[in-house]
Every structure is written in C-alpha cells, then in structure tokens.
Design a protein around this motif. Structure first.
Motif, PDB file in Angstrom:
ATOM      1  N   GLU A   1     -49.974  15.187  32.117  1.00  0.00           N
ATOM      2  CA  GLU A   1     -50.195  16.206  31.087  1.00  0.00           C
ATOM      3  C   GLU A   1     -49.108  16.113  30.001  1.00  0.00           C
ATOM      4  OE1 GLU A   1     -50.913  20.304  32.413  1.00  0.00           O
ATOM      5  OE2 GLU A   1     -50.084  21.017  30.511  1.00  0.00           O
ATOM      6  N   ALA A   2     -47.853  15.970  30.445  1.00  0.00           N
ATOM      7  CA  ALA A   2     -46.735  15.874  29.486  1.00  0.00           C
ATOM      8  C   ALA A   2     -46.910  14.630  28.612  1.00  0.00           C
ATOM      9  CB  ALA A   2     -45.411  15.828  30.248  1.00  0.00           C
ATOM     10  N   GLN A   3     -47.305  13.534  29.242  1.00  0.00           N
ATOM     11  CA  GLN A   3     -47.471  12.278  28.493  1.00  0.00           C
ATOM     12  C   GLN A   3     -48.606  12.385  27.466  1.00  0.00           C
ATOM     13  OE1 GLN A   3     -45.922   8.840  28.996  1.00  0.00           O
ATOM     14  NE2 GLN A   3     -46.931   8.730  26.994  1.00  0.00           N
ATOM     15  N   LEU A   4     -49.722  12.986  27.884  1.00  0.00           N
ATOM     16  CA  LEU A   4     -50.848  13.034  26.938  1.00  0.00           C
ATOM     17  C   LEU A   4     -50.539  13.965  25.765  1.00  0.00           C
ATOM     18  CD1 LEU A   4     -53.137  15.606  27.087  1.00  0.00           C
ATOM     19  CD2 LEU A   4     -53.482  14.628  29.332  1.00  0.00           C
ATOM     20  N   LYS A   5     -49.791  15.038  26.026  1.00  0.00           N
ATOM     21  CA  LYS A   5     -49.412  15.927  24.917  1.00  0.00           C
ATOM     22  C   LYS A   5     -48.477  15.190  23.954  1.00  0.00           C
ATOM     23  CE  LYS A   5     -49.884  20.449  27.061  1.00  0.00           C
ATOM     24  NZ  LYS A   5     -49.181  21.510  27.772  1.00  0.00           N
ATOM     25  N   ASP A   6     -47.561  14.425  24.528  1.00  0.00           N
ATOM     26  CA  ASP A   6     -46.623  13.674  23.699  1.00  0.00           C
ATOM     27  C   ASP A   6     -47.374  12.652  22.838  1.00  0.00           C
ATOM     28  OD1 ASP A   6     -43.763  13.222  23.173  1.00  0.00           O
ATOM     29  OD2 ASP A   6     -44.226  11.198  23.890  1.00  0.00           O
ATOM     30  N   ASP A   7     -48.335  11.959  23.453  1.00  0.00           N
ATOM     31  CA  ASP A   7     -49.122  10.967  22.705  1.00  0.00           C
ATOM     32  C   ASP A   7     -49.929  11.643  21.590  1.00  0.00           C
ATOM     33  OD1 ASP A   7     -48.228   8.813  24.210  1.00  0.00           O
ATOM     34  OD2 ASP A   7     -49.957   8.814  25.569  1.00  0.00           O
TER      35      ASP A   7
END
Ligand code: GLU
Length: 303
Positions: free
Chosen positions: A52-58
C-alpha cells in the motif's frame, strides 16, 4: 465528476495500473471533479501495508493525488454486512460449500454439455441451490449465517422484475437492464449496453457475494464503495466489462445509483500477454529506479 482507482495492495503497481489511474485522475481534473484512491484490501491473506505504501508513493510520483484519508475496504466491513443482510432478507442468497474442484467436476459431467465461463470463471452449476435448506428460502425469518460462502440466486433475483427499467418495448423485447459504456467492451460494445434476465442466468449465474474467508466478495464491495463515495464515472480495464452486469444488478437490488462506465483497453507486453502485477520487470518502481520520469510513463501507456 467523481472517479476512483481501486488497487489491491498485493503487489507492485505496473504500467496497466498507472494507465487506469492516470485516465481516472485526468478525467476528474479536466472536469473540475474529484479523484479517489481506494484500497481494495478485502483479501487480507495477500494484502500488505508495504505494498500500500509503495503504490501510494508511485501514484504521487506520477503526479496523482487524492483526498486523505483514502477509503480502505477493511475499515468498512459493517457496510458490506448490511448490504448482505438486505439481500439475505430478500431471500436472494444461499450458502454454498462447493470447492473449485467440485464445480469443475459437476460441469464436466457428460450430461452437462460444454462448460460455460462467466465473469468469475465457470458458471456455477447450482449444486448447493438445489440442496438449499428449506428454511433459507424464507431467509428473512432467519439470521444470515456468518463465515460461509453465500451465492446470489440469480433465477430468484431475476424474479424481481421491477429491477428492470424498460418493461416491454415495441420490438417485443422486455425486461432490459442497462448501463452506459463510454469506452468499449472486449468485442467493441459501446453506448447503451443492455442485458436480459436470460443473459444473467445463462452467462453470469449464481455469483459469490460473501466469501467464507473475507466476508464480502469484490462484486459486493465495489458496488457498496462506489455508491458510498458518490462515484459518477467508473474508469477501469476491459477485463471487468462483463462483471459490470453483476454490479448494475446489485445496484438495482440495493437501490443504489448506476454510474457511467468507461472500460479501457489493457496494456499488454511485447508478446501480447496482459501485464499482471507479478510481472515485476514492468513495475513502476523499476522504471523509476532506471531513471524514468513520470512523462515517460505517460508516453509508454499512450497518454
Ligand atoms: N481491485 C480491483 C482490481 O484491481 C478493482 C476493480 C475496479 O476498479 O472495479 O481489479
């Protein structure tokens, strides 16, 4: 205009996701509307906070933003429960104990003819509907069983004929339900897409609405979520075009509004294979590490 992007935090964001998210974000911004990010984390066995953190960052790196806090499905189980209770009280759900293997074996029995695939795989042959305990037919009088798989009794749902807006038109066709498609389905369907009770019984069948392991199924949750967020335009991949019939039916049954739908073509790799989240080589994070700019991603997906 209210649009949304609803990824599952079960792997990296790839080009196909970026395409969907950018289309939905750009459409909302061009109309002065709102774009929502929604975390589809019903599958708690595969969802991970790190994804979730990675997709928000992307997404932020791509220039996309959304009102916070974003909706996370696992925080709204009581809303899915309420919708399931309502369908249960209408007598439209029944418990099912079949495994995938049971279904495969039942539909491949020699007398059954060629197995038919619907939006969720093989059309359910109705084994547990036929064995349904008598009391569940008068479901309203009994509480809904928890922690079991519940299927929609499509024939019974089709009995709710008032769901279907146009009754009999001059061509003699009747009982049509419909949605507006501004993109295209896999075989080019566009404009007003209509479907009949027979379509639903034969090509969709008794879909799963409550899952033993996750409470609600995707079809149930997506309909409740889109209504709760006031989504006016659903922009997503063509792989979900056939499932839209289920969503429109559930909107009718639950008396929720039907948004406009725009299904876009899927981004494929050089071999024409659809990009799955597992194709880490195509992850947005990998392009970022390789020095790509957000504009390069837009160009790659043809925006
Ligand atoms: N989480 C779903 C998916 O990624 C969302 C589908 C939808 O947009 O309705 O396929």
């Amino acid at each position: 205009m209210i649009t949304r992007f609803a990824p599952s935090p079960t792997g990296p964001l790839h080009l196909g996701h970026a395409y969907s998210a950018l289309l939905a974000f750009d459409a909302a911004m061009a109309a002065g509307g709102t774009f929502h990010l929604r975390i589809d984390d019903l599958d708690h066995t595969r969802s991970r906070p790190a994804w979730e953190a990675q997709l928000k960052d992307d997404l932020r790196w791509l220039g996309i933003d959304w009102p916070e806090p974003c909706r996370r499905e696992s925080d709204h189980m009581s809303e899915y429960d309420a919708a399931l209770d309502r369908l249960w009280q209408m007598g439209l759900l029944y418990p099912c104990t079949c495994t995938r293997r049971d279904i495969r074996e039942a539909v491949s029995a020699p007398q059954e003819g060629a197995p038919i695939h619907g939006p969720d795989g093989l059309i359910y042959p109705g084994t547990c509907r036929a064995n349904r305990p008598f009391e569940t037919i008068f479901a309203g009088a009994h509480p809904r069983p928890r922690d079991v798989t519940l299927r929609l009794d499509m024939q019974m749902a089709m009995g709710h004929r008032d769901l279907f807006r146009r009754q009999i038109d001059e061509t003699g066709s009747h009982d049509l339900a419909e949605f507006t498609e501004t993109g295209a389905g896999p075989t080019g369907q566009t404009g007003l897409v209509t479907f009949t009770p027979d379509d639903m019984i034969e090509t969709v069948g008794d879909v799963v609405l409550a899952r033993k392991d996750f409470g609600a199924s995707y079809h149930l949750a997506v309909v409740v979520d889109d209504a709760a967020q006031g989504v006016t335009h659903v922009i997503r991949g063509q792989d979900l075009f056939e499932a839209t019939k289920i969503h429109v039916l559930l909107q009718r049954l639950l008396k929720l509004p039907t948004p406009e739908y725009h299904h876009h073509a899927l981004i494929r790799d050089d071999q024409g294979k659809r990009l799955a989240k597992r194709d880490d080589a195509r992850a947005i994070a990998t392009y970022r590490e390789d020095g790509a700019a957000p504009q390069d991603i837009r160009a790659m997906v043809g925006i």
